[in-house]
Design a protein around this motif. Structure first.
Motif, PDB file in Angstrom:
ATOM      1  N   THR A  91       0.822  -1.221   0.000  1.00 23.61           N
ATOM      2  CA  THR A  91       0.000   0.000   0.000  1.00 23.61           C
ATOM      3  C   THR A  91       0.856   1.272   0.000  1.00 23.61           C
ATOM      4  N   ILE A  92       2.146   1.120  -0.003  1.00 20.71           N
ATOM      5  CA  ILE A  92       3.034   2.290   0.063  1.00 20.71           C
ATOM      6  C   ILE A  92       3.010   3.044  -1.270  1.00 20.71           C
ATOM      7  N   LYS A  93       2.661   4.337  -1.196  1.00 23.32           N
ATOM      8  CA  LYS A  93       2.576   5.167  -2.395  1.00 23.32           C
ATOM      9  C   LYS A  93       3.508   6.367  -2.375  1.00 23.32           C
ATOM     10  N   ARG A  94       3.946   6.777  -1.198  1.00 22.00           N
ATOM     11  CA  ARG A  94       4.855   7.926  -1.099  1.00 22.00           C
ATOM     12  C   ARG A  94       6.020   7.545  -0.182  1.00 22.00           C
ATOM     13  N   ILE A  95       7.255   7.669  -0.686  1.00 24.14           N
ATOM     14  CA  ILE A  95       8.444   7.266   0.064  1.00 24.14           C
ATOM     15  C   ILE A  95       9.350   8.474   0.232  1.00 24.14           C
ATOM     16  N   LEU A  96       9.778   8.727   1.462  1.00 23.35           N
ATOM     17  CA  LEU A  96      10.679   9.838   1.769  1.00 23.35           C
ATOM     18  C   LEU A  96      12.080   9.300   2.052  1.00 23.35           C
ATOM     19  N   VAL A  97      13.085   9.902   1.419  1.00 15.91           N
ATOM     20  CA  VAL A  97      14.482   9.509   1.655  1.00 15.91           C
ATOM     21  C   VAL A  97      15.280  10.756   2.016  1.00 15.91           C
ATOM     22  N   PRO A  98      15.611  10.957   3.294  1.00 12.35           N
ATOM     23  CA  PRO A  98      16.492  12.088   3.656  1.00 12.35           C
ATOM     24  C   PRO A  98      17.891  11.855   3.090  1.00 12.35           C
ATOM     25  N   VAL A  99      18.432  12.839   2.384  1.00 22.49           N
ATOM     26  CA  VAL A  99      19.773  12.720   1.799  1.00 22.49           C
ATOM     27  C   VAL A  99      20.636  13.856   2.330  1.00 22.49           C
TER      28      VAL A  99
ATOM     29  N   LEU B 211       9.180   9.382  14.410  1.00 23.77           N
ATOM     30  CA  LEU B 211       8.458   9.224  13.151  1.00 23.77           C
ATOM     31  C   LEU B 211       7.155   8.451  13.352  1.00 23.77           C
ATOM     32  N   LYS B 212       6.116   8.878  12.667  1.00 20.18           N
ATOM     33  CA  LYS B 212       4.804   8.232  12.784  1.00 20.18           C
ATOM     34  C   LYS B 212       4.522   7.294  11.618  1.00 20.18           C
TER      35      LYS B 212
ATOM     36  N   ALA C 178       3.460  13.290   5.812  1.00 20.57           N
ATOM     37  CA  ALA C 178       2.696  13.145   4.570  1.00 20.57           C
ATOM     38  C   ALA C 178       3.126  11.927   3.760  1.00 20.57           C
ATOM     39  N   PHE C 179       3.958  11.051   4.352  1.00 20.27           N
ATOM     40  CA  PHE C 179       4.505   9.906   3.609  1.00 20.27           C
ATOM     41  C   PHE C 179       4.120   8.589   4.288  1.00 20.27           C
ATOM     42  N   ASP C 180       4.155   7.528   3.469  1.00 20.26           N
ATOM     43  CA  ASP C 180       3.847   6.186   3.978  1.00 20.26           C
ATOM     44  C   ASP C 180       5.086   5.491   4.542  1.00 20.26           C
ATOM     45  N   LEU C 181       6.271   5.855   4.011  1.00 12.93           N
ATOM     46  CA  LEU C 181       7.500   5.165   4.395  1.00 12.93           C
ATOM     47  C   LEU C 181       8.670   6.134   4.357  1.00 12.93           C
ATOM     48  N   ALA C 182       9.568   6.002   5.327  1.00  7.07           N
ATOM     49  CA  ALA C 182      10.829   6.752   5.328  1.00  7.07           C
ATOM     50  C   ALA C 182      11.973   5.751   5.265  1.00  7.07           C
ATOM     51  N   VAL C 183      12.912   5.975   4.347  1.00  7.70           N
ATOM     52  CA  VAL C 183      14.088   5.111   4.200  1.00  7.70           C
ATOM     53  C   VAL C 183      15.283   5.850   4.768  1.00  7.70           C
ATOM     54  N   LEU C 184      15.884   5.292   5.812  1.00  8.54           N
ATOM     55  CA  LEU C 184      16.990   5.931   6.520  1.00  8.54           C
ATOM     56  C   LEU C 184      18.229   5.057   6.455  1.00  8.54           C
TER      57      LEU C 184
ATOM     58  N   ALA D 206       9.435   1.633  -4.992  1.00  8.64           N
ATOM     59  CA  ALA D 206       8.439   2.478  -5.649  1.00  8.64           C
ATOM     60  C   ALA D 206       8.069   1.922  -7.012  1.00  8.64           C
ATOM     61  N   ASP D 207       9.011   1.324  -7.713  1.00 11.42           N
ATOM     62  CA  ASP D 207       8.753   0.749  -9.028  1.00 11.42           C
ATOM     63  C   ASP D 207       7.749  -0.397  -8.925  1.00 11.42           C
ATOM     64  N   VAL D 208       7.818  -1.141  -7.834  1.00  7.37           N
ATOM     65  CA  VAL D 208       6.896  -2.256  -7.630  1.00  7.37           C
ATOM     66  C   VAL D 208       5.473  -1.743  -7.390  1.00  7.37           C
ATOM     67  N   ASN D 209       5.344  -0.650  -6.641  1.00  2.91           N
ATOM     68  CA  ASN D 209       4.030  -0.139  -6.220  1.00  2.91           C
ATOM     69  C   ASN D 209       3.544   1.058  -7.019  1.00  2.91           C
ATOM     70  N   GLN D 210       4.313   1.466  -8.067  1.00  2.00           N
ATOM     71  CA  GLN D 210       4.004   2.701  -8.788  1.00  2.00           C
ATOM     72  C   GLN D 210       3.886   3.869  -7.809  1.00  2.00           C
ATOM     73  N   ALA D 211       4.865   3.978  -6.966  1.00  5.03           N
ATOM     74  CA  ALA D 211       4.858   5.001  -5.912  1.00  5.03           C
ATOM     75  C   ALA D 211       5.779   6.164  -6.287  1.00  5.03           C
ATOM     76  N   GLU D 212       5.706   7.214  -5.476  1.00 10.84           N
ATOM     77  CA  GLU D 212       6.530   8.406  -5.674  1.00 10.84           C
ATOM     78  C   GLU D 212       7.641   8.439  -4.638  1.00 10.84           C
ATOM     79  N   VAL D 213       8.856   8.851  -5.045  1.00 10.01           N
ATOM     80  CA  VAL D 213       9.991   9.004  -4.132  1.00 10.01           C
ATOM     81  C   VAL D 213      10.339  10.479  -4.034  1.00 10.01           C
ATOM     82  N   VAL D 214      10.492  10.957  -2.799  1.00 13.02           N
ATOM     83  CA  VAL D 214      10.910  12.343  -2.567  1.00 13.02           C
ATOM     84  C   VAL D 214      12.226  12.328  -1.800  1.00 13.02           C
ATOM     85  N   LEU D 215      13.235  12.966  -2.379  1.00 12.21           N
ATOM     86  CA  LEU D 215      14.526  13.092  -1.712  1.00 12.21           C
ATOM     87  C   LEU D 215      14.531  14.403  -0.950  1.00 12.21           C
ATOM     88  N   LEU D 216      14.708  14.315   0.367  1.00 11.34           N
ATOM     89  CA  LEU D 216      14.654  15.501   1.229  1.00 11.34           C
ATOM     90  C   LEU D 216      16.063  15.871   1.677  1.00 11.34           C
ATOM     91  N   HIS D 217      16.488  17.081   1.317  1.00  9.06           N
ATOM     92  CA  HIS D 217      17.800  17.580   1.756  1.00  9.06           C
ATOM     93  C   HIS D 217      17.590  18.786   2.657  1.00  9.06           C
TER      94      HIS D 217
END
Length: 693
Positions: A563-571, A681-682, A651-657, A589-600
């Motif tokens: 169900t993950i559609k929005r992924i946040l990656v702090p860089v 993180l929630k 605002a995201f479903d998953l954070a990758v740290l 994201a490719d598996v779920n057709q999700a969006e990735v946002v890189l946060l700096h």
């Protein structure tokens, strides 16, 4: 009990020390001052010039300060990255010689100018010759550790610290009494033999002991402490100051410990107890009237500070000319070699406490106070300059053309070649039925994308008798969990191989099974052992990160990964590991057709040009992906990185740290953004750890 008699009670003195160590550094850090400054100030306030609650001559303070002093040098030896040194050995020795000899000459001239004896003048020069990598966490966070200029500076530390301690040993020997050419040769010969015995003997003994002791961390911890004190006592036996032995012991067991949980414990004990005691004792030795007098006749202090700053710059400038570095690399090398903390303070205290038969100290209070001022100035100035100029360093080129986890999460090119024809394998330890489904789903998504397989692993606690009824019950429960894992995997059309392992240690069981299966990735659930307990006793996550041969993804999933559609990656940097974390997010994201946002999140003082350059680099990396994934880049200026990540993650479903630990060379822990982010993180989290992280 009178105030002046409190210091006579060892228990009361120790209680006061613990109170100071616990309360003072956090207060000073909130005032944006180094915690070490707070310990020095506390020593002054509680000493003979203040409340007289602590006495530097008491047995308790002497013991704890002595342990802190040798512990400081031991950790300095531990923190030298021998792997980095080996990569640029010749240039590291070259720059090490320059950043040693130029300050050495400058300090000697200052000493002679102020009418010190030649022996004391050379000793003052040696105090300026070493350096402490206080700003290493900054270059690590910026991802520029692989820049050659940074690597050379890190490697040079082994040369400068060793040289400074060698000069200290000779100067102390000369000051102690009659010192002929024969006694000098005898001392140097004994020191050479002793160094060889410690460096090679302790290294061999440590590796043998660790190999035979397996996972007995308590005995390994005691072995390391024994090595430290044996080396220190051995140094005294041959007539050399004990901090020389402590430093050599740190170098000797460096390879043995690696980045193991035992190293964490060794450094933890030192950074929270013994090393702070050393700094409090330094404060106790400060004579306020003498300190004010030193500052009133400020020329000695000013000369020492200017000599250090100027000579370190000249050495870096020579390196720039010789190795053709650019201006940013010159200034970064200079700033990294500026801070004078570990070896400088330990050697200064030794020299100050060295008294000859005539009752004369090797160096006087003026030099001691000047070095303390030097420490404060350089400990602040060095990291500030590093943070300003290291952002302009050129990064090592990275291959960005492929989007396979086998490439981004491989240990080396050789291993990749070996694994090229093998099936991508994901190890999934299953234990908690409540979180097992989401864990298997995550592993299945990754394995399906890589056309690989899953090995569902159940670890059963070993018993002394293999026919123990409790063991039979535990094995049946493991079989039930594995059957459930097989059912889930079949929903995704992924091959699953169930495996049961009986082991005394869950972490080592996971690591051994992953090695046996030649796994590419371990996907595991969150461990409940966190905070102080994890620091003291270690956690399963820590142990797997250290012992695993492959990459590890630790997950805290609040909903199904499907169900993950929005992924946040702090860089925060541009290292290969961070790019690997981005690729991990893009594959999911490719598996779920999700969006990735890189946060700096950049510092408010960061120039806009640098921020734009960083954003442009990440845009290029995202654009080179062969995956059809929407990847956006968001840049926010704020000094509180953790707060921004926590706020944006809502605002995201998953954070990758990434799992990253930073330490200074003095063994003093630097606060980690990751720790606070994980706690607050929630959303769901994936924490990525590379081997030996």
């Amino acid at each position: 009990m009178a105030l002046n008699s409190l210091a006579d009670s060892p228990i009361i003195a120790f209680t006061i020390l613990l109170t100071v160590i616990f309360t003072i550094p956090p207060i000073f850090e909130k005032l944006r001052l180094p915690g070490l400054v707070g310990l020095l100030v506390a020593g002054v306030v509680l000493g003979q010039n203040g409340l007289k609650l602590l006495d530097s001559e008491s047995d308790t303070i002497k013991l704890l300060s002595d342990i802190g002093k040798i512990y400081l040098m031991f950790v300095a030896g531990l923190e030298i990255d021998l792997e980095q040194f080996r990569k640029t050995k010749n240039r590291s020795i070259g720059f090490g010689f320059m950043t040693f000899i130029v300050p050495m000459i400058a300090g000697t001239l200052v000493g002679h100018l102020f009418n010190f004896s030649w022996n004391a003048s050379v000793l003052i020069g040696s105090l300026l010759a070493s350096h402490t990598l206080l700003a290493y966490p900054i270059v690590s966070r910026l991802g520029v550790v692989t820049n050659e200029a940074v690597t050379v500076t890190i490697g040079a530390t082994i040369f400068t610290d060793t040289g400074a301690l060698l000069v200290l040993a000779i100067c102390v020997g000369i000051h102690a009494g009659e010192f002929s050419a024969l006694s000098l040769v005898t001392l140097l010969g004994g020191l050479a033999i002793y160094a060889v015995v410690v460096l090679f003997g302790f290294d061999w003994a440590g590796k043998e002991f660790f190999r035979r002791s397996g996972d007995e961390q308590s005995n390994q911890f005691l072995f390391i402490l024994l090595a430290l004190f044996l080396a220190s006592v051995g140094a005294q036996v041959i007539g050399v100051e004990k901090i020389v032995g402590a430093f050599l012991a740190g170098l000797a067991v460096n390879d043995v410990l690696g980045r193991s949980p035992v190293k964490e414990k060794v450094e933890f004990i030192g950074s929270v107890l013994f090393i702070p005691c050393f700094f409090v004792d330094m404060g106790l030795l400060i004579d306020i009237p003498a300190f004010i007098k030193t500052l009133s006749s400020i020329w000695l202090t000013l000369a020492i500070v200017v000599a250090l700053i100027g000579s370190k710059f000249i050495a870096a400038f020579f390196a720039k000319l010789l190795y053709r570095y650019n201006t940013a690399e010159l200034l970064t090398m200079w700033s990294l070699s500026l801070p004078q903390v570990a070896a400088t303070l330990a050697a200064t205290l030794v020299a100050y406490q060295t008294v000859n038969a005539a009752g004369e100290r090797l160096i006087n209070e003026g030099v001691l106070n000047s070095v303390i001022v030097l420490m404060l100035v350089t400990a602040i100035l060095g990291p500030v300059i590093t943070a300003r100029f290291a952002t302009s360093l050129q990064l090592s080129p990275v291959d960005l053309e492929t989007d396979k986890l086998t490439t981004w999460w491989g240990n080396s090119e050789d291993q990749l070649a070996d694994k090229s024809d093998e099936l991508f394998t994901v190890i999934v330890p299953v234990y908690n039925p409540q979180t097992q489904r989401y864990l298997i789903e995550m592993a299945a998504l990754l394995a399906r994308h890589e056309s690989g397989r899953i090995v569902a692993l159940a670890i059963t606690k070993a018993h002394i008798q293999m026919d123990d009824p409790q063991l039979s019950i535990a094995l049946n429960q493991s079989k039930q969990r594995l059957n459930f894992a097989r059912e889930i995997s079949q929903e995704f059309g992924v091959e699953v191989s169930p495996a049961i392992r009986i082991d005394d240690d869950a972490a080592l069981g996971i690591s051994r099974a992953s090695r046996e299966q030649n796994a590419n990735l371990v996907v595991m659930g969150w461990s409940r052992t966190t905070g102080l307990r994890a620091r003291l006793f270690g956690s399963v996550i820590d142990s797997v990160f250290w012992s695993s041969h492959c990459q590890v993804a630790v997950t805290r999933l609040l909903s199904s990964p499907t169900t993950i559609k929005r992924i946040l990656v702090p860089v925060g940097d541009l290292t290969r590991q961070t790019i690997g974390a981005v690729r991990f997010a893009q594959i999911l994201a490719d598996v779920n057709q999700a969006e990735v946002v890189l946060l700096h999140v950049s510092n408010r003082k960061t120039p806009p040009t640098l921020t734009e350059k960083f954003t442009s680099q990440w845009s290029d990396i995202a654009a080179k992906s062969q995956l059809q994934v929407t990847t956006n880049i968001q840049t926010i200026k704020d000094d509180d990185i953790a707060r921004v990540i926590i706020r944006e993650a809502e605002a995201f479903d998953l954070a990758v740290l990434r799992s990253v630990r930073y330490r200074t060379a003095g063994g003093l822990a630097v606060s980690q953004v990751t720790t606070r982010v994980i706690q607050e993180l929630k959303c769901s989290i994936v924490l990525l750890g590379e081997p030996n992280s």
